[in-house]
Design a protein around this motif. Structure first.
Motif, PDB file in Angstrom:
ATOM      1  N   PRO A 267       0.819  -1.220   0.000  1.00 49.47           N
ATOM      2  CA  PRO A 267       0.000   0.000   0.000  1.00 49.47           C
ATOM      3  C   PRO A 267       0.847   1.262   0.000  1.00 49.47           C
ATOM      4  O   PRO A 267       0.463   2.273  -0.608  1.00 49.47           O
ATOM      5  CB  PRO A 267      -0.815  -0.126   1.299  1.00 49.47           C
ATOM      6  CG  PRO A 267      -0.839  -1.583   1.598  1.00 49.47           C
ATOM      7  CD  PRO A 267       0.481  -2.104   1.133  1.00 49.47           C
ATOM      8  N   LEU A 268       2.015   1.218   0.652  1.00 55.48           N
ATOM      9  CA  LEU A 268       2.874   2.392   0.688  1.00 55.48           C
ATOM     10  C   LEU A 268       3.448   2.694  -0.694  1.00 55.48           C
ATOM     11  O   LEU A 268       3.660   3.855  -1.050  1.00 55.48           O
ATOM     12  CB  LEU A 268       4.008   2.179   1.693  1.00 55.48           C
ATOM     13  CG  LEU A 268       3.574   1.816   3.124  1.00 55.48           C
ATOM     14  CD1 LEU A 268       4.787   1.676   4.032  1.00 55.48           C
ATOM     15  CD2 LEU A 268       2.619   2.872   3.672  1.00 55.48           C
ATOM     16  N   LYS A 269       3.708   1.645  -1.479  1.00 56.59           N
ATOM     17  CA  LYS A 269       4.214   1.847  -2.828  1.00 56.59           C
ATOM     18  C   LYS A 269       3.176   2.538  -3.707  1.00 56.59           C
ATOM     19  O   LYS A 269       3.518   3.324  -4.594  1.00 56.59           O
ATOM     20  CB  LYS A 269       4.600   0.500  -3.446  1.00 56.59           C
ATOM     21  CG  LYS A 269       5.815  -0.159  -2.810  1.00 56.59           C
ATOM     22  CD  LYS A 269       7.084   0.600  -3.136  1.00 56.59           C
ATOM     23  CE  LYS A 269       8.307  -0.092  -2.577  1.00 56.59           C
ATOM     24  NZ  LYS A 269       9.546   0.672  -2.873  1.00 56.59           N
ATOM     25  N   ILE A 270       1.913   2.227  -3.462  1.00 58.61           N
ATOM     26  CA  ILE A 270       0.848   2.815  -4.277  1.00 58.61           C
ATOM     27  C   ILE A 270       0.549   4.242  -3.829  1.00 58.61           C
ATOM     28  O   ILE A 270       0.404   5.154  -4.646  1.00 58.61           O
ATOM     29  CB  ILE A 270      -0.426   1.951  -4.195  1.00 58.61           C
ATOM     30  CG1 ILE A 270      -0.140   0.535  -4.703  1.00 58.61           C
ATOM     31  CG2 ILE A 270      -1.559   2.590  -4.980  1.00 58.61           C
ATOM     32  CD1 ILE A 270      -1.285  -0.417  -4.516  1.00 58.61           C
ATOM     33  N   ILE A 271       0.482   4.465  -2.527  1.00 62.05           N
ATOM     34  CA  ILE A 271       0.095   5.768  -1.994  1.00 62.05           C
ATOM     35  C   ILE A 271       1.222   6.781  -2.095  1.00 62.05           C
ATOM     36  O   ILE A 271       1.005   7.955  -2.369  1.00 62.05           O
ATOM     37  CB  ILE A 271      -0.362   5.606  -0.526  1.00 62.05           C
ATOM     38  CG1 ILE A 271      -1.648   4.787  -0.480  1.00 62.05           C
ATOM     39  CG2 ILE A 271      -0.568   6.966   0.127  1.00 62.05           C
ATOM     40  CD1 ILE A 271      -2.070   4.411   0.917  1.00 62.05           C
ATOM     41  N   GLY A 272       2.462   6.329  -1.881  1.00 60.20           N
ATOM     42  CA  GLY A 272       3.596   7.245  -1.919  1.00 60.20           C
ATOM     43  C   GLY A 272       3.631   8.144  -0.701  1.00 60.20           C
ATOM     44  O   GLY A 272       3.399   7.704   0.431  1.00 60.20           O
ATOM     45  N   ALA A 273       3.885   9.439  -0.907  1.00 57.92           N
ATOM     46  CA  ALA A 273       4.067  10.375   0.201  1.00 57.92           C
ATOM     47  C   ALA A 273       2.783  11.117   0.565  1.00 57.92           C
ATOM     48  O   ALA A 273       2.841  12.170   1.207  1.00 57.92           O
ATOM     49  CB  ALA A 273       5.167  11.373  -0.148  1.00 57.92           C
ATOM     50  N   ASN A 274       1.654  10.601   0.183  1.00 52.44           N
ATOM     51  CA  ASN A 274       0.384  11.246   0.492  1.00 52.44           C
ATOM     52  C   ASN A 274       0.015  10.944   1.954  1.00 52.44           C
ATOM     53  O   ASN A 274      -0.492   9.865   2.282  1.00 52.44           O
ATOM     54  CB  ASN A 274      -0.702  10.722  -0.451  1.00 52.44           C
ATOM     55  CG  ASN A 274      -1.998  11.504  -0.335  1.00 52.44           C
ATOM     56  OD1 ASN A 274      -2.410  11.889   0.751  1.00 52.44           O
ATOM     57  ND2 ASN A 274      -2.643  11.725  -1.471  1.00 52.44           N
ATOM     58  N   LEU A 275       0.285  11.895   2.844  1.00 52.68           N
ATOM     59  CA  LEU A 275       0.091  11.659   4.282  1.00 52.68           C
ATOM     60  C   LEU A 275      -1.363  11.378   4.627  1.00 52.68           C
ATOM     61  O   LEU A 275      -1.661  10.531   5.481  1.00 52.68           O
ATOM     62  CB  LEU A 275       0.588  12.869   5.077  1.00 52.68           C
ATOM     63  CG  LEU A 275       2.107  13.137   5.021  1.00 52.68           C
ATOM     64  CD1 LEU A 275       2.450  14.376   5.827  1.00 52.68           C
ATOM     65  CD2 LEU A 275       2.864  11.922   5.552  1.00 52.68           C
ATOM     66  N   ARG A 276      -2.270  12.061   3.975  1.00 50.03           N
ATOM     67  CA  ARG A 276      -3.694  11.857   4.272  1.00 50.03           C
ATOM     68  C   ARG A 276      -4.103  10.423   3.973  1.00 50.03           C
ATOM     69  O   ARG A 276      -4.784   9.777   4.774  1.00 50.03           O
ATOM     70  CB  ARG A 276      -4.520  12.842   3.465  1.00 50.03           C
ATOM     71  CG  ARG A 276      -6.016  12.754   3.741  1.00 50.03           C
ATOM     72  CD  ARG A 276      -6.762  13.825   2.975  1.00 50.03           C
ATOM     73  NE  ARG A 276      -8.192  13.755   3.238  1.00 50.03           N
ATOM     74  CZ  ARG A 276      -9.076  14.574   2.684  1.00 50.03           C
ATOM     75  NH1 ARG A 276      -8.686  15.533   1.854  1.00 50.03           N
ATOM     76  NH2 ARG A 276     -10.369  14.445   2.964  1.00 50.03           N
ATOM     77  N   ARG A 277      -3.661   9.902   2.848  1.00 51.55           N
ATOM     78  CA  ARG A 277      -4.007   8.524   2.502  1.00 51.55           C
ATOM     79  C   ARG A 277      -3.250   7.532   3.374  1.00 51.55           C
ATOM     80  O   ARG A 277      -3.754   6.443   3.656  1.00 51.55           O
ATOM     81  CB  ARG A 277      -3.725   8.283   1.025  1.00 51.55           C
ATOM     82  CG  ARG A 277      -4.610   9.081   0.089  1.00 51.55           C
ATOM     83  CD  ARG A 277      -4.462   8.628  -1.340  1.00 51.55           C
ATOM     84  NE  ARG A 277      -4.915   7.250  -1.513  1.00 51.55           N
ATOM     85  CZ  ARG A 277      -4.725   6.533  -2.610  1.00 51.55           C
ATOM     86  NH1 ARG A 277      -4.068   7.069  -3.631  1.00 51.55           N
ATOM     87  NH2 ARG A 277      -5.162   5.297  -2.702  1.00 51.55           N
ATOM     88  N   LEU A 278      -2.025   7.898   3.789  1.00 52.97           N
ATOM     89  CA  LEU A 278      -1.276   7.015   4.682  1.00 52.97           C
ATOM     90  C   LEU A 278      -2.026   6.812   6.001  1.00 52.97           C
ATOM     91  O   LEU A 278      -2.111   5.694   6.525  1.00 52.97           O
ATOM     92  CB  LEU A 278       0.115   7.584   4.950  1.00 52.97           C
ATOM     93  CG  LEU A 278       1.147   7.443   3.827  1.00 52.97           C
ATOM     94  CD1 LEU A 278       2.425   8.196   4.175  1.00 52.97           C
ATOM     95  CD2 LEU A 278       1.459   5.967   3.588  1.00 52.97           C
ATOM     96  N   PHE A 279      -2.571   7.897   6.537  1.00 58.01           N
ATOM     97  CA  PHE A 279      -3.347   7.784   7.769  1.00 58.01           C
ATOM     98  C   PHE A 279      -4.604   6.948   7.543  1.00 58.01           C
ATOM     99  O   PHE A 279      -5.048   6.212   8.442  1.00 58.01           O
ATOM    100  CB  PHE A 279      -3.720   9.169   8.301  1.00 58.01           C
ATOM    101  CG  PHE A 279      -2.593   9.870   9.020  1.00 58.01           C
ATOM    102  CD1 PHE A 279      -2.035   9.309  10.161  1.00 58.01           C
ATOM    103  CD2 PHE A 279      -2.087  11.066   8.561  1.00 58.01           C
ATOM    104  CE1 PHE A 279      -0.997   9.950  10.829  1.00 58.01           C
ATOM    105  CE2 PHE A 279      -1.053  11.701   9.216  1.00 58.01           C
ATOM    106  CZ  PHE A 279      -0.502  11.147  10.351  1.00 58.01           C
TER     107      PHE A 279
END
Length: 322
Positions: A267-279
């Motif tokens: 999931p981190l590979k897909i989301i990247g540095a998008n903090l909102r989506r990481l949360f």
């Protein structure tokens, strides 16, 4: 044979909803579904509406839902349908607005074909290359049979993505786009621009590869394979910023590095540095940890890594990539 045909009827002027009406008809051994529909209209119900033209599986006008599958009525045998299903049920194509009875509104279908720019584009910066003005010598191109498409709409009616997302370009339009991408007369700059448009929302990455478009296509066009070729071309052109592209590149990178898929990092590979989506995916990560889906970072490397990397790097070497 005297058979009963079950037809879906809908007249917007008199009906609040679609209904099924049955007709009894004597049919010959070699009759097609279109033959039966024409006789029903001529002999029993002149108000029945349906499209047809060439009666030779060329124009694509008579695509319908026949016993739950999208088919051309002019090439569908009544006898085979009866032997296979025990009935002949005919309805309009799914996922398209019904105008009347078996006639659907194809406006959105043609609109999406126009969206993919169905002609050879020229690069104004390349004055030495006039797209479409040169003849193609035999054997210098390979369109993978996408040029055989008759635009019947069967693939769009069968598409599970189009069923839930009407904005999806659809298999027919994307297969048509692949035909122009494969044309050597179109400049590289125009091809890249074409791919950049197709990789956006509702484009090549929205296909779920259900394969229904391939199953129902009467001309063996294989639209899903065309979409896969477009995806591959987009990746090779360096268009890797969308979620779909990041899913593929991230998957490959993790397998190349670890020899297997790390579902915690995917999931981190897909989301990247998008903090909102990481949360937003943090609860998923915790659930994976509890279920044992997160690999032990201290575990020894698996054996055969060199062989795994050789498999992944093979296609790149064949294309001459560094």
């Amino acid at each position: 044979m005297r058979l009963t045909f079950f037809l879906r009827r809908f007249n917007p002027e008199t009906d609040a909803a679609a209904r099924t009406q049955d007709y009894r008809l004597d049919v010959g051994r070699g009759a097609t579904v279109l033959d039966a529909l024409i006789r029903i209209k001529d002999e029993q119900d002149g108000g029945l509406a349906f499209r047809y033209s060439c009666r030779s599986a060329i124009c694509g006008s008579c695509a319908m839902d026949i016993n739950g599958s999208e088919k051309l009525a002019c090439r569908t045998s009544v006898r085979k349908e009866w032997e296979r299903h025990g009935a002949v049920t005919v309805g309009p194509l799914r996922n398209l607005p019904v105008i009347k009875d078996l006639v659907v509104d194809m406006s959105s279908f043609w609109g999406k074909v126009r969206e993919i720019t169905p002609w050879l584009a020229s690069d104004p910066r390349d004055r030495s290359h006039a797209a479409g003005q040169r003849l193609l010598p035999p054997g210098t191109y390979q369109f993978h049979n996408v040029e055989a498409c008759i635009m019947c709409g069967a693939c769009v009616a069968a598409c599970t993505v189009h069923e839930v997302s009407k904005a999806f370009l659809g298999p027919a339009a994307l297969a048509k786009a692949d035909r122009f991408l494969e044309d050597p007369r179109e400049p590289d700059g125009s091809k890249r621009h074409r791919l950049a448009v197709l990789e956006q929302a509702h484009g090549i990455w929205d296909c779920t590869r259900c394969n229904f478009c391939v199953e129902v296509c009467p001309k063996d066009v294989k639209p899903m394979e065309a979409i896969i070729r477009l995806r591959r071309a987009a990746l090779e052109a360096g268009l890797t910023s969308t979620g779909g592209a990041r899913h593929i590149t991230g998957f490959t990178e993790l397998v190349r590095r670890h020899g297997r898929l790390n579902e915690a990092l995917m999931p981190l590979k897909i989301i990247g540095a998008n903090l909102r989506r990481l949360f937003s995916v943090a609860p998923l990560g915790l659930a994976m940890l509890r279920k044992g889906k997160v690999p032990n970072p201290l575990a020894p490397a698996i054996s055969g890594m060199a062989r795994i990397r050789a498999i992944l790097d093979g296609p790149r070497r064949r294309r001459g990539a560094p």
